[in-house]
Design an enzyme around this catalytic site. Structure first.
Site, PDB file in Angstrom:
ATOM      1  N   SER A 119      76.265  50.139  20.458  1.00  0.00           N
ATOM      2  CA  SER A 119      76.283  48.687  20.333  1.00  0.00           C
ATOM      3  C   SER A 119      76.128  48.278  18.889  1.00  0.00           C
ATOM      4  O   SER A 119      76.316  47.122  18.557  1.00  0.00           O
ATOM      5  CB  SER A 119      75.131  48.057  21.099  1.00  0.00           C
ATOM      6  N   HIS A 140      83.089  49.696  23.195  1.00  0.00           N
ATOM      7  CA  HIS A 140      81.797  49.117  23.547  1.00  0.00           C
ATOM      8  C   HIS A 140      81.907  48.289  24.827  1.00  0.00           C
ATOM      9  O   HIS A 140      82.560  47.248  24.848  1.00  0.00           O
ATOM     10  CB  HIS A 140      81.291  48.261  22.370  1.00  0.00           C
ATOM     11  N   GLU A 152      84.860  46.036  23.540  1.00  0.00           N
ATOM     12  CA  GLU A 152      85.185  45.915  22.116  1.00  0.00           C
ATOM     13  C   GLU A 152      85.775  47.251  21.666  1.00  0.00           C
ATOM     14  O   GLU A 152      85.138  48.298  21.833  1.00  0.00           O
ATOM     15  CB  GLU A 152      83.932  45.597  21.300  1.00  0.00           C
ATOM     16  N   ASN A 190      77.394  41.583  19.556  1.00  0.00           N
ATOM     17  CA  ASN A 190      75.966  41.731  19.262  1.00  0.00           C
ATOM     18  C   ASN A 190      75.527  41.013  17.989  1.00  0.00           C
ATOM     19  O   ASN A 190      74.362  40.652  17.861  1.00  0.00           O
ATOM     20  CB  ASN A 190      75.567  43.209  19.229  1.00  0.00           C
TER      21      ASN A 190
END
Ligand code: 3HC
Length: 282
Positions: A119, A140, A152, A190
Site C-alpha cells: 500500500s 494494489h 491501482e 492512500n
C-alpha cells in the site's frame, strides 16, 4: 502474455481475498504462506468466504468446489516457479518484502511478472532486488478484495510497457477496474485516505468527539459506507500505522505522522477487527 497460473504470497486479509478472486476468475492459484498453521488459517478464510457466497446464492456448491479445487497451498516459494503472475501480499514490512522479491526472482521462471500489493512501499525498491525490474509492478487491491472494484496498477521507472499491459489485463480479468499510478509512496488512494484516517485518530486523542460520533459524522454527513475509525478497525490499526510510518518517512509531512494513540494501540495489540478490539470491540 497469456496467464493460466497465478501465485499469491501471503494469505492474510488481503492475500486470501486476492487468491479467492483469482481462483473465482478461473486461474489455477498457488498460495504460499510461511507456516502450516498460517496455511490452515488462510485456507479457512477462503473456505468461509466462498461458503457465504453459496449461502447468498452468488455461487453454487459445485462452483465453490471447483474454485477450491483450483487452489493449491504451500509453504515453499519454489512452488510458485511456474506461475505467470505472482502477487505478493505479505506484511507491510520493507525488509521482509525485499527478501521475498529476491527469493521469488530466484524461484520463478524468467517470464513471470512479479507484483506487489504493497500500500505504501515504492515498487522500485522491490524491483531493484530482482534481475527483472522490467517485469515488476504494483497491483494494489482494496479490502474486502472480493467486493472492492479498484486495483491501482503502479508503474516504476524501470518497468516495461508489456508488463503494465499484462498487469492491467490481469486486473480486468479479475473483474476489477485498474487505474494507473506513478510509483510514489501511497500511490493515489492512500495519499488521500491515510491523512484522513490519521486526522480522525487525532480527533479522538484531542477529545473533540467520541469515535461513534466521528464515524456517524462521516457516514451521515458525507455518505461514506464506514466512518474513519470503523475503517481503521477494518483495515487494521497496525497496518495503517506501518503505512503511515512509510508515508511519513517518504514525505516528511506531519499529515502522515502516526499519532501516538495509533502507535500505542499497535504496540498493545489493539489491531481492530482481526484482534477482537480496536476503537470498537468485536
Ligand atoms: N468478502 C466478500 N463479500 C463481502 C465481504 C467480504 N469480506 N464483506 C462484505 N461483502 C459483500 C456482502 O456479501 C454484500 O454483498 P451483497 O450486497 O451482494 O449481499 C456486500 O458486500 C455488502 O455487505 P454487507 O451488506 O454485509 O455490509 P455493508 O453494506 O456494510 O458493506 C462493505 C460492507 C462493503 C465493507 C462497506 O462497508 C464498505 O464499502 N466499506 C468501506 C471499505 C473500504 O473503504 N475499503 C478500502 C479500505 S483501504 C484499503 O483497503 C487500502 C489499504 O492499502 C489500506
Amino acid at each position: 502474455m497469456a496467464i493460466t497460473q497465478v501465485g499469491v504470497v501471503g494469505c492474510g486479509l488481503m492475500g486470501s481475498g486476492i487468491a479467492e478472486v483469482a481462483a473465482r476468475s478461473g486461474y489455477a492459484t498457488v498460495v504460499r504462506e510461511v507456516s502450516a498453521e498460517l496455511v490452515t488459517k488462510g485456507r479457512g478464510r477462503i473456505e468461509k468466504s466462498t461458503a457465504t457466497a453459496v449461502e447468498k446464492g452468488k455461487l453454487t456448491a459445485a462452483q465453490r468446489q471447483e474454485i477450491l479445487g483450483r487452489m493449491r497451498f504451500t509453504t515453499a516459494v519454489e512452488d510458485l516457479a511456474g506461475c505467470d503472475v505472482v502477487v505478493e501480499a505479505a506484511t507491510e514490512n520493507p525488509a521482509l518484502k525485499k527478501e521475498l522479491f529476491a527469493a521469488l526472482d530466484r524461484a520463478c521462471k524468467p517470464e513471470t511478472i512479479l507484483a506487489s500489493n504493497t500500500s505504501s512501499i515504492p515498487i522500485i525498491e522491490l524491483a531493484a532486488v530482482t534481475r527483472r525490474p522490467e517485469q515488476v509492478v504494483g497491483l494494489h487491491f482494496f479490502n474486502p478484495v472480493p467486493v472492492m472494484k479498484l486495483v491501482e496498477v503502479v508503474k516504476t521507472i524501470r518497468v516495461g510497457e508489456a508488463a503494465i499491459a499484462t498487469a492491467r489485463a490481469f486486473a480486468e480479468s479479475l473483474g476489477k477496474r485498474p487505474i494507473l499510478a506513478k510509483d510514489r509512496a501511497g500511490f493515489v488512494v492512500n495519499v488521500l485516505l491515510v491523512p484522513y484516517l490519521l486526522e480522525a485518530v487525532r480527533l479522538v486523542e484531542q477529545g473533540v468527539a467520541s469515535p461513534e460520533d466521528i464515524d456517524e459524522g462521516m457516514r451521515l454527513g458525507c455518505g461514506y459506507p464506514m466512518g474513519p475509525l470503523q475503517l481503521l478497525d477494518f483495515v487494521g490499526i497496525d497496518t495503517t500505522f506501518y503505512i503511515a510510518e512509510i508515508l511519513f518517512e517518504e514525505f516528511k509531512n506531519p499529515h502522515y505522522a502516526p499519532p501516538t494513540l495509533l502507535r500505542q494501540m499497535t504496540i498493545a495489540g489493539l489491531h481492530g477487527r482481526k484482534s477482537g478490539k480496536g476503537f470498537y470491540s468485536y
